[in-house]
Design a protein around this motif. Sequence first.
Motif, PDB file in Angstrom:
ATOM      1  N   THR A 346       0.354  -0.895   0.309  1.00 50.99           N
ATOM      2  CA  THR A 346      -0.141  -0.413  -0.183  1.00 50.99           C
ATOM      3  C   THR A 346       1.220   1.468   0.089  1.00 50.99           C
ATOM      4  O   THR A 346      -0.058   2.247  -0.157  1.00 50.99           O
ATOM      5  N   SER A 347       2.130   0.951  -0.127  1.00 54.91           N
ATOM      6  CA  SER A 347       3.153   2.149   0.054  1.00 54.91           C
ATOM      7  C   SER A 347       3.822   2.567  -1.514  1.00 54.91           C
ATOM      8  O   SER A 347       3.840   3.730  -1.575  1.00 54.91           O
ATOM      9  N   VAL A 348       2.944   1.645  -2.323  1.00 52.62           N
ATOM     10  CA  VAL A 348       2.877   2.625  -3.625  1.00 52.62           C
ATOM     11  C   VAL A 348       1.954   2.006  -4.551  1.00 52.62           C
ATOM     12  O   VAL A 348       0.794   1.701  -4.574  1.00 52.62           O
ATOM     13  N   ASP A 375     -19.560  -6.651 -18.311  1.00 56.15           N
ATOM     14  CA  ASP A 375     -18.293  -5.696 -18.224  1.00 56.15           C
ATOM     15  C   ASP A 375     -17.996  -5.431 -16.950  1.00 56.15           C
ATOM     16  O   ASP A 375     -17.677  -6.159 -15.915  1.00 56.15           O
ATOM     17  N   CYS A 376     -16.865  -4.965 -17.021  1.00 52.88           N
ATOM     18  CA  CYS A 376     -16.306  -4.906 -16.060  1.00 52.88           C
ATOM     19  C   CYS A 376     -15.492  -4.003 -15.147  1.00 52.88           C
ATOM     20  O   CYS A 376     -15.374  -2.822 -15.637  1.00 52.88           O
ATOM     21  N   TYR A 377     -16.326  -3.385 -14.315  1.00 55.17           N
ATOM     22  CA  TYR A 377     -15.553  -2.135 -13.117  1.00 55.17           C
ATOM     23  C   TYR A 377     -14.471  -2.627 -12.312  1.00 55.17           C
ATOM     24  O   TYR A 377     -14.434  -3.415 -11.959  1.00 55.17           O
ATOM     25  N   LEU A 378     -13.927  -1.001 -12.097  1.00 55.35           N
ATOM     26  CA  LEU A 378     -13.234  -1.120 -11.661  1.00 55.35           C
ATOM     27  C   LEU A 378     -13.142  -0.389 -10.183  1.00 55.35           C
ATOM     28  O   LEU A 378     -13.618   0.526 -10.247  1.00 55.35           O
ATOM     29  N   ILE A 379     -12.403  -0.814  -9.026  1.00 59.81           N
ATOM     30  CA  ILE A 379     -12.090  -0.163  -7.645  1.00 59.81           C
ATOM     31  C   ILE A 379     -10.868   0.118  -7.697  1.00 59.81           C
ATOM     32  O   ILE A 379      -9.801  -0.008  -7.391  1.00 59.81           O
ATOM     33  N   VAL A 380     -10.788   1.619  -8.284  1.00 55.82           N
ATOM     34  CA  VAL A 380      -9.132   2.125  -8.736  1.00 55.82           C
ATOM     35  C   VAL A 380      -8.918   2.682  -7.233  1.00 55.82           C
ATOM     36  O   VAL A 380      -9.362   3.550  -6.850  1.00 55.82           O
ATOM     37  N   ASN A 381      -8.079   1.987  -6.514  1.00 54.15           N
ATOM     38  CA  ASN A 381      -7.492   2.378  -4.871  1.00 54.15           C
ATOM     39  C   ASN A 381      -5.896   3.345  -5.181  1.00 54.15           C
ATOM     40  O   ASN A 381      -5.833   4.088  -4.687  1.00 54.15           O
ATOM     41  N   ALA A 382      -5.021   2.749  -5.656  1.00 57.51           N
ATOM     42  CA  ALA A 382      -3.888   3.472  -6.083  1.00 57.51           C
ATOM     43  C   ALA A 382      -3.094   2.717  -7.379  1.00 57.51           C
ATOM     44  O   ALA A 382      -2.861   1.931  -7.681  1.00 57.51           O
ATOM     45  N   VAL A 383      -3.383   3.920  -8.535  1.00 59.89           N
ATOM     46  CA  VAL A 383      -3.000   3.787  -9.660  1.00 59.89           C
ATOM     47  C   VAL A 383      -2.163   4.817  -9.918  1.00 59.89           C
ATOM     48  O   VAL A 383      -3.248   5.611 -10.321  1.00 59.89           O
ATOM     49  N   GLU A 384      -0.828   4.810 -10.906  1.00 60.91           N
ATOM     50  CA  GLU A 384      -0.615   6.352 -11.081  1.00 60.91           C
ATOM     51  C   GLU A 384      -1.387   6.499 -12.129  1.00 60.91           C
ATOM     52  O   GLU A 384      -1.660   6.106 -12.859  1.00 60.91           O
ATOM     53  N   ALA A 423      -9.340  -4.205   0.350  1.00 60.76           N
ATOM     54  CA  ALA A 423      -8.988  -3.371   0.817  1.00 60.76           C
ATOM     55  C   ALA A 423      -7.337  -2.848   0.478  1.00 60.76           C
ATOM     56  O   ALA A 423      -7.226  -1.175   0.110  1.00 60.76           O
ATOM     57  N   ASP A 424      -6.758  -3.605   0.061  1.00 52.99           N
ATOM     58  CA  ASP A 424      -5.294  -3.348   0.097  1.00 52.99           C
ATOM     59  C   ASP A 424      -4.869  -3.305  -0.926  1.00 52.99           C
ATOM     60  O   ASP A 424      -3.372  -2.546  -1.998  1.00 52.99           O
ATOM     61  N   ALA A 425      -5.702  -4.169  -1.635  1.00 55.90           N
ATOM     62  CA  ALA A 425      -5.043  -4.466  -3.344  1.00 55.90           C
ATOM     63  C   ALA A 425      -5.395  -2.742  -4.131  1.00 55.90           C
ATOM     64  O   ALA A 425      -6.136  -1.787  -4.143  1.00 55.90           O
ATOM     65  N   HIS A 426      -4.720  -2.915  -4.885  1.00 56.72           N
ATOM     66  CA  HIS A 426      -4.587  -1.726  -6.026  1.00 56.72           C
ATOM     67  C   HIS A 426      -6.183  -1.348  -7.051  1.00 56.72           C
ATOM     68  O   HIS A 426      -6.350  -0.340  -6.740  1.00 56.72           O
ATOM     69  N   VAL A 427      -6.898  -2.484  -7.113  1.00 56.73           N
ATOM     70  CA  VAL A 427      -7.776  -2.724  -7.869  1.00 56.73           C
ATOM     71  C   VAL A 427      -7.988  -3.878  -7.288  1.00 56.73           C
ATOM     72  O   VAL A 427      -7.416  -4.563  -7.472  1.00 56.73           O
ATOM     73  N   PHE A 501      -6.142  -6.828  -7.411  1.00 61.01           N
ATOM     74  CA  PHE A 501      -4.580  -6.831  -8.387  1.00 61.01           C
ATOM     75  C   PHE A 501      -3.593  -6.495  -7.798  1.00 61.01           C
ATOM     76  O   PHE A 501      -4.822  -4.575  -7.387  1.00 61.01           O
ATOM     77  N   GLY A 502      -2.615  -6.243  -7.627  1.00 67.89           N
ATOM     78  CA  GLY A 502      -2.005  -5.469  -7.409  1.00 67.89           C
ATOM     79  C   GLY A 502      -0.450  -5.190  -7.575  1.00 67.89           C
ATOM     80  O   GLY A 502       0.165  -6.237  -8.026  1.00 67.89           O
ATOM     81  N   VAL A 503       0.996  -4.292  -6.689  1.00 72.14           N
ATOM     82  CA  VAL A 503       2.174  -4.428  -6.871  1.00 72.14           C
ATOM     83  C   VAL A 503       2.035  -5.254  -5.603  1.00 72.14           C
ATOM     84  O   VAL A 503       1.380  -5.335  -4.114  1.00 72.14           O
ATOM     85  N   LYS A 504       2.464  -6.821  -4.869  1.00 67.03           N
ATOM     86  CA  LYS A 504       2.763  -7.549  -4.240  1.00 67.03           C
ATOM     87  C   LYS A 504       3.980  -7.304  -2.927  1.00 67.03           C
ATOM     88  O   LYS A 504       4.605  -6.427  -3.147  1.00 67.03           O
ATOM     89  N   ARG A 505       3.362  -7.393  -1.700  1.00 64.11           N
ATOM     90  CA  ARG A 505       3.697  -6.446  -0.496  1.00 64.11           C
ATOM     91  C   ARG A 505       5.354  -7.015  -0.189  1.00 64.11           C
ATOM     92  O   ARG A 505       5.307  -8.455  -0.028  1.00 64.11           O
ATOM     93  N   PRO A 506       6.123  -7.030  -0.584  1.00 63.87           N
ATOM     94  CA  PRO A 506       7.246  -7.390  -0.167  1.00 63.87           C
ATOM     95  C   PRO A 506       7.500  -8.627   1.279  1.00 63.87           C
ATOM     96  O   PRO A 506       7.030  -7.694   2.396  1.00 63.87           O
ATOM     97  N   ARG A 507       8.119  -9.632   1.091  1.00 62.26           N
ATOM     98  CA  ARG A 507       7.646 -10.404   2.318  1.00 62.26           C
ATOM     99  C   ARG A 507       8.223  -9.096   3.591  1.00 62.26           C
ATOM    100  O   ARG A 507       8.305  -9.869   5.119  1.00 62.26           O
ATOM    101  N   THR A 508       9.529  -9.063   4.184  1.00 56.68           N
ATOM    102  CA  THR A 508      10.146  -7.958   5.017  1.00 56.68           C
ATOM    103  C   THR A 508       9.336  -7.102   5.396  1.00 56.68           C
ATOM    104  O   THR A 508       9.854  -5.758   6.396  1.00 56.68           O
ATOM    105  N   ALA A 509       8.274  -6.488   4.287  1.00 54.07           N
ATOM    106  CA  ALA A 509       7.763  -5.064   4.444  1.00 54.07           C
ATOM    107  C   ALA A 509       6.583  -5.420   6.300  1.00 54.07           C
ATOM    108  O   ALA A 509       6.137  -6.027   6.544  1.00 54.07           O
TER     109      ALA A 509
END
Length: 513
Positions: A346-348, A375-384, A423-427, A501-509
């Motif tokens: 969730t930091s990126v 139809d594809c509906y999207l909840i966009v939480n964090a997309v550049e 909630a954490d996923a980017h989309v 889907f989205g950016v995976k959280r590093p296991r050390t995060a």
Amino acid sequence: MSSRNADVRAALEFHAATRYWRGGDGIVMGTPPDLENGIWEEDRSLEPYPFKVYETLEPIAIPREFPPSAVPALAAVSASGRDGTGAPDLAFLARIGRLSNGLLDRTVTVRGTTITYRTAGGTGARYHLELYFVCADLPGLGAGVYHYAAHDHSLRRVRSGDDRSALGMDSPVVLAVTSTFWRNAWRYKARAYRHAFWDAGTSLSQALAVAASAGVPAELVLGFADDEVNAVLGIDGVREATVALCALGQGGAPAPDVAALPPLDLPVRPVSPREVTFPAIPAMHLASSLDTAADVDAWRSRSVDPARPAPSGPLTTLDPLPDDALPPEPVEEVILRRRSTRRYDTSVELGFRDFSTLLDRSSRAYAADVRPPVDCYLIVNAVEGLTPGIYLHHPARGAVELLRAGDFRADAARIAVGQEYCADAHVNAYWLADLGPLLAAYGNRGYRAAQLTSALQAGKLHLGTHALGLGAVGSTSADDEVVEFFSPHAAGKTYLFVTVFGVKRPRTASPRP
């Protein structure tokens, strides 16, 4: 179209009876006031064995190692299925079996039961799909009907001879996907019938990509005479039934006429000491079945106007990667390392080009007898570069439309029955359909087609995330809360499937606050 298939009350009543709601102690299913616990598992001694094993048929050895293809995974995922001159052979069947229903070298232990993950879709890891190949003479394999045995990665010959014409098809190979419903219903009750098409769609997204990577033409077939196909495979069509076909290859000798096939009585290892039948499953399957070749032709001739209302919200044009910039990793490697990702960073932000590529590649047209509009509906939480909010994907326009701006992370978890990773996923990508015109055109079988089509597109997207070094997972949701959340735009539509889907959280995060 047969009269029972045309009476769409069956599909509407089945969907209403298998809706999910958030209950005080978990998920409940049905339509108020008729609600029940959404999960069965009441007798653990009946937990189904996850494989079909023919007890008297000798295994036919097939290749276990496959050279990687030269086609990038994202190109294979988005292929039309019509191109290529490759011809199926024994090694190709082995590749399809392994990469769309084979075992992985990963296990999980759940309440004392060790489950081996598969390349196939398996809702809740309750694996219930089987693969059969009905083929002409192939290099390395005589004509016949073969079952792919996932437990030992081999083929079992169920029938000898070329029986393709009994399926009404001439392709060198016809892949048949079946579901043994009880193996999933043990946990999910009658909702397992939805899962049969969800998981088949996921499995077929991989089979189509594998065929494209081998240059073998492939066409999805959802219209077929159920009893005739099941008879060819030697299954009863009630506890195990065909849910989809896929024609593989083209050309070669036409299928010869077939005389009446004798019934098969092949001993099979019992799935459970006894099985519990949830009546809504056989009732819905029968109501959505086609009887004759004439029924099939009539069903395939129908269509639904895919036209959409002109967008009224702001449009953002997508910017997908071109063919020459796709990551080179082949689909075989992507499938074998595919995971369900529930930890997101969730930091990126998710890069806009990755977001664009996934939507573009997963929604491209593919060869099929019927492709119902979804139809594809999207909840966009964090997309550049995108305002957080609710969007609708417009594939024909290569754009997404902003329907409502806002931070909807909490809502994403809420409508997904409280699963916080949404909630954490980017989309969050939700597939919905207007069942009114779809059922009017295709009858009850349109419900099957819509469920499978949504999962097929989601499966393509899921593979695409791994090709880009990202992560995804199929989820579940409270049906009516989904429609309400995406309304007024989605008013009157029906929830089908969701993938986040989205950016995976590093296991050390550190975990999300």
